[in-house]
Design a protein around this motif. Structure first.
Motif, PDB file in Angstrom:
ATOM      1  N   TRP A  31       0.818  -1.205   0.000  1.00 35.35           N
ATOM      2  CA  TRP A  31       0.000   0.000   0.000  1.00 35.35           C
ATOM      3  C   TRP A  31       0.854   1.258   0.000  1.00 35.35           C
ATOM      4  O   TRP A  31       0.629   2.183  -0.763  1.00 35.35           O
ATOM      5  N   ARG A  32       1.856   1.291   0.907  1.00 33.64           N
ATOM      6  CA  ARG A  32       2.631   2.516   1.013  1.00 33.64           C
ATOM      7  C   ARG A  32       4.125   2.252   1.014  1.00 33.64           C
ATOM      8  O   ARG A  32       4.803   2.558   0.046  1.00 33.64           O
ATOM      9  N   ASP A  33       4.673   1.714   2.120  1.00 34.80           N
ATOM     10  CA  ASP A  33       6.128   1.632   2.193  1.00 34.80           C
ATOM     11  C   ASP A  33       6.598   0.242   2.579  1.00 34.80           C
ATOM     12  O   ASP A  33       5.813  -0.640   2.884  1.00 34.80           O
ATOM     13  N   ARG A  34       7.882   0.071   2.580  1.00 32.15           N
ATOM     14  CA  ARG A  34       8.491  -1.246   2.688  1.00 32.15           C
ATOM     15  C   ARG A  34       8.293  -1.881   4.049  1.00 32.15           C
ATOM     16  O   ARG A  34       8.494  -3.069   4.214  1.00 32.15           O
ATOM     17  N   GLY A  35       7.897  -1.122   5.053  1.00 32.08           N
ATOM     18  CA  GLY A  35       7.685  -1.712   6.358  1.00 32.08           C
ATOM     19  C   GLY A  35       6.404  -2.497   6.449  1.00 32.08           C
ATOM     20  O   GLY A  35       6.164  -3.197   7.430  1.00 32.08           O
ATOM     21  N   GLU A  36       5.570  -2.391   5.430  1.00 36.13           N
ATOM     22  CA  GLU A  36       4.297  -3.091   5.433  1.00 36.13           C
ATOM     23  C   GLU A  36       4.421  -4.447   4.757  1.00 36.13           C
ATOM     24  O   GLU A  36       5.426  -4.768   4.154  1.00 36.13           O
ATOM     25  N   THR A  37       3.341  -5.198   4.847  1.00 34.08           N
ATOM     26  CA  THR A  37       3.266  -6.469   4.139  1.00 34.08           C
ATOM     27  C   THR A  37       3.420  -6.235   2.643  1.00 34.08           C
ATOM     28  O   THR A  37       2.805  -5.333   2.081  1.00 34.08           O
ATOM     29  N   GLN A  38       4.255  -7.059   2.019  1.00 32.50           N
ATOM     30  CA  GLN A  38       4.440  -6.983   0.579  1.00 32.50           C
ATOM     31  C   GLN A  38       3.775  -8.198  -0.072  1.00 32.50           C
ATOM     32  O   GLN A  38       3.819  -9.300   0.459  1.00 32.50           O
ATOM     33  N   TYR A  39       3.187  -7.963  -1.217  1.00 32.94           N
ATOM     34  CA  TYR A  39       2.490  -9.003  -1.971  1.00 32.94           C
ATOM     35  C   TYR A  39       3.306  -9.275  -3.229  1.00 32.94           C
ATOM     36  O   TYR A  39       3.564  -8.366  -4.008  1.00 32.94           O
ATOM     37  N   PHE A  40       3.682 -10.528  -3.384  1.00 37.07           N
ATOM     38  CA  PHE A  40       4.595 -10.909  -4.452  1.00 37.07           C
ATOM     39  C   PHE A  40       3.875 -11.542  -5.634  1.00 37.07           C
ATOM     40  O   PHE A  40       2.884 -12.272  -5.481  1.00 37.07           O
ATOM     41  N   GLY A  41       4.423 -11.283  -6.807  1.00 35.71           N
ATOM     42  CA  GLY A  41       4.005 -11.988  -7.998  1.00 35.71           C
ATOM     43  C   GLY A  41       4.715 -13.334  -8.084  1.00 35.71           C
ATOM     44  O   GLY A  41       5.556 -13.648  -7.248  1.00 35.71           O
ATOM     45  N   PRO A  42       4.404 -14.140  -9.114  1.00 34.94           N
ATOM     46  CA  PRO A  42       4.990 -15.479  -9.244  1.00 34.94           C
ATOM     47  C   PRO A  42       6.450 -15.464  -9.675  1.00 34.94           C
ATOM     48  O   PRO A  42       7.136 -16.463  -9.545  1.00 34.94           O
ATOM     49  N   GLY A  43       6.923 -14.340 -10.187  1.00 31.87           N
ATOM     50  CA  GLY A  43       8.313 -14.234 -10.590  1.00 31.87           C
ATOM     51  C   GLY A  43       8.552 -14.616 -12.035  1.00 31.87           C
ATOM     52  O   GLY A  43       7.748 -15.306 -12.671  1.00 31.87           O
ATOM     53  N   THR A  44       9.682 -14.124 -12.554  1.00 30.27           N
ATOM     54  CA  THR A  44      10.161 -14.511 -13.882  1.00 30.27           C
ATOM     55  C   THR A  44      11.497 -15.205 -13.693  1.00 30.27           C
ATOM     56  O   THR A  44      12.421 -14.631 -13.121  1.00 30.27           O
ATOM     57  N   ARG A  45      11.566 -16.442 -14.170  1.00 29.84           N
ATOM     58  CA  ARG A  45      12.812 -17.203 -14.044  1.00 29.84           C
ATOM     59  C   ARG A  45      13.651 -16.945 -15.287  1.00 29.84           C
ATOM     60  O   ARG A  45      13.244 -17.276 -16.400  1.00 29.84           O
ATOM     61  N   LEU A  46      14.824 -16.337 -15.111  1.00 24.51           N
ATOM     62  CA  LEU A  46      15.716 -15.999 -16.221  1.00 24.51           C
ATOM     63  C   LEU A  46      16.934 -16.908 -16.215  1.00 24.51           C
ATOM     64  O   LEU A  46      17.589 -17.078 -15.181  1.00 24.51           O
ATOM     65  N   LEU A  47      17.218 -17.467 -17.365  1.00 24.92           N
ATOM     66  CA  LEU A  47      18.429 -18.256 -17.545  1.00 24.92           C
ATOM     67  C   LEU A  47      19.257 -17.612 -18.645  1.00 24.92           C
ATOM     68  O   LEU A  47      18.763 -17.432 -19.769  1.00 24.92           O
ATOM     69  N   VAL A  48      20.476 -17.243 -18.316  1.00 26.92           N
ATOM     70  CA  VAL A  48      21.384 -16.633 -19.287  1.00 26.92           C
ATOM     71  C   VAL A  48      22.454 -17.655 -19.645  1.00 26.92           C
ATOM     72  O   VAL A  48      23.165 -18.147 -18.772  1.00 26.92           O
ATOM     73  N   LEU A  49      22.523 -18.004 -20.936  1.00 27.02           N
ATOM     74  CA  LEU A  49      23.475 -19.017 -21.393  1.00 27.02           C
ATOM     75  C   LEU A  49      24.703 -18.392 -22.043  1.00 27.02           C
ATOM     76  O   LEU A  49      24.621 -17.271 -22.577  1.00 27.02           O
ATOM     77  N   ASN A  92       9.667  -3.706  12.330  1.00 29.46           N
ATOM     78  CA  ASN A  92       8.939  -4.960  12.450  1.00 29.46           C
ATOM     79  C   ASN A  92       9.750  -6.069  11.807  1.00 29.46           C
ATOM     80  O   ASN A  92      10.748  -5.815  11.111  1.00 29.46           O
ATOM     81  N   LEU A  93       9.316  -7.295  12.023  1.00 33.90           N
ATOM     82  CA  LEU A  93       9.951  -8.437  11.387  1.00 33.90           C
ATOM     83  C   LEU A  93       8.839  -9.280  10.768  1.00 33.90           C
ATOM     84  O   LEU A  93       7.797  -9.502  11.393  1.00 33.90           O
ATOM     85  N   GLN A  94       9.070  -9.694   9.558  1.00 32.75           N
ATOM     86  CA  GLN A  94       8.048 -10.420   8.819  1.00 32.75           C
ATOM     87  C   GLN A  94       8.555 -11.814   8.448  1.00 32.75           C
ATOM     88  O   GLN A  94       9.750 -12.011   8.243  1.00 32.75           O
ATOM     89  N   TRP A  95       7.643 -12.736   8.336  1.00 31.83           N
ATOM     90  CA  TRP A  95       7.950 -14.087   7.854  1.00 31.83           C
ATOM     91  C   TRP A  95       7.148 -14.344   6.585  1.00 31.83           C
ATOM     92  O   TRP A  95       5.961 -14.024   6.508  1.00 31.83           O
ATOM     93  N   TYR A  96       7.836 -14.939   5.607  1.00 38.22           N
ATOM     94  CA  TYR A  96       7.239 -15.276   4.333  1.00 38.22           C
ATOM     95  C   TYR A  96       7.493 -16.749   4.028  1.00 38.22           C
ATOM     96  O   TYR A  96       8.491 -17.327   4.466  1.00 38.22           O
ATOM     97  N   ARG A  97       6.611 -17.319   3.229  1.00 36.41           N
ATOM     98  CA  ARG A  97       6.769 -18.693   2.742  1.00 36.41           C
ATOM     99  C   ARG A  97       6.883 -18.662   1.227  1.00 36.41           C
ATOM    100  O   ARG A  97       6.236 -17.848   0.556  1.00 36.41           O
ATOM    101  N   GLN A  98       7.718 -19.552   0.699  1.00 39.63           N
ATOM    102  CA  GLN A  98       7.876 -19.654  -0.747  1.00 39.63           C
ATOM    103  C   GLN A  98       7.836 -21.122  -1.153  1.00 39.63           C
ATOM    104  O   GLN A  98       8.714 -21.895  -0.788  1.00 39.63           O
ATOM    105  N   ASN A  99       6.797 -21.475  -1.876  1.00 35.66           N
ATOM    106  CA  ASN A  99       6.727 -22.814  -2.442  1.00 35.66           C
ATOM    107  C   ASN A  99       7.596 -22.859  -3.689  1.00 35.66           C
ATOM    108  O   ASN A  99       7.806 -21.837  -4.344  1.00 35.66           O
ATOM    109  N   SER A 100       8.093 -24.027  -4.013  1.00 38.41           N
ATOM    110  CA  SER A 100       9.019 -24.193  -5.126  1.00 38.41           C
ATOM    111  C   SER A 100       8.455 -23.589  -6.406  1.00 38.41           C
ATOM    112  O   SER A 100       7.333 -23.902  -6.815  1.00 38.41           O
ATOM    113  N   GLY A 101       9.231 -22.697  -7.028  1.00 42.82           N
ATOM    114  CA  GLY A 101       8.819 -22.106  -8.296  1.00 42.82           C
ATOM    115  C   GLY A 101       7.752 -21.035  -8.180  1.00 42.82           C
ATOM    116  O   GLY A 101       7.187 -20.624  -9.194  1.00 42.82           O
TER     117      GLY A 101
END
Lengths: 114, 108
Positions: free
Chosen positions: A96-114, B31-40
């Motif tokens: 919502w605002r700053d880094r001290g709050e809960t962050q919501y993550f996306g699934p990520g992009t897996r990059l492989l550089v050959l 504060n201190l936060q805990w997160y979980r990450q499932n494979s992939g």
């Protein structure tokens, strides 16, 4: 509520090529983060945006990495040129605002550089 | 650099047992936060404990925080196979810095 969207999910490129990742945060979240997660390690913050301004880019390798967040919503992270050591998962998160709050993550992009 | 450091790096238990993970950090935190990450997958927020709190519960999770020792622990009670994942602590000071994580494996 839709979560954080990222694309592509996977990318394989050769070194010295360029690549771009896209992120769409949760609607209404002012703060957007890009993290790099190397295998076996925790996420490392690359850059943090508050709306469309950069708050922290101290760990962004600016000679090859760039990021923008136009209009304070979507964001793009670019690597040009890529190196082997850039192989990692690139995670986008928002809050919502700053880094001290809960962050919501996306699934990520897996990059492989050959 | 990593501020949060989890211990152990890997933990294997049977279903129904409790799992305890520890985290140490280096500087002052809000504060201190805990997160979980499932494979992939991306990380999922589990629980946040503020610097003025000593213990917090959420379902089968119990988190403690000792700011004098700069340490926190995460207890998962009655573990299930679905708890198999990597768990990260993240210390929120001037920045949110993640540790290297504990890989938990719960076998049925």
């Amino acid at each position: 509520e839709a979560g954080v969207a990222q694309s592509p999910r996977y990318k394989i490129i050769e070194k010295r090529q360029s690549v771009a990742f896209w992120c769409n945060p949760i609607s209404g979240h002012a703060t957007l983060y890009w993290y790099q997660q190397i295998l076996g390690q925790g996420p490392k913050l690359l850059i943090q945006f508050q709306n469309n301004g950069v708050v922290d880019d101290s760990q962004l390798p600016k000679d090859r990495f760039s990021a923008e967040r136009l209009k304070g919503v979507d964001s793009t992270l670019k690597i040009q040129p890529a190196k082997l050591e850039d192989s990692a998962v690139y995670l986008c998160a928002s809050s919502w605002r700053d880094r001290g709050e809960t962050q919501y993550f996306g699934p990520g992009t897996r990059l492989l550089v050959l | 650099s990593q501020q949060g450091e989890e211990d152990p790096q890997a933990l294997s238990i049977q279903e129904g047992e409790n799992a305890t993970m520890n985290c140490s950090y280096k500087t002052s935190i809000n504060n201190l936060q805990w997160y979980r990450q499932n494979s992939g997958r991306g990380l999922v927020h589990l629980i946040l404990i503020r610097s003025n709190e000593r213990e917090k519960h959420s379902g089968r999770l119990r988190v403690t925080l000792d700011t004098s020792k700069k340490s926190s622990s995460l207890l998962i009670t009655a573990s299930r196979a679905a708890d198999t994942a990597s768990y990260f602590c993240a210390a929120a000071g001037t920045a949110l810095i993640f540790g290297k994580g504990t890989t938990l494996s719960v076998s049925s």
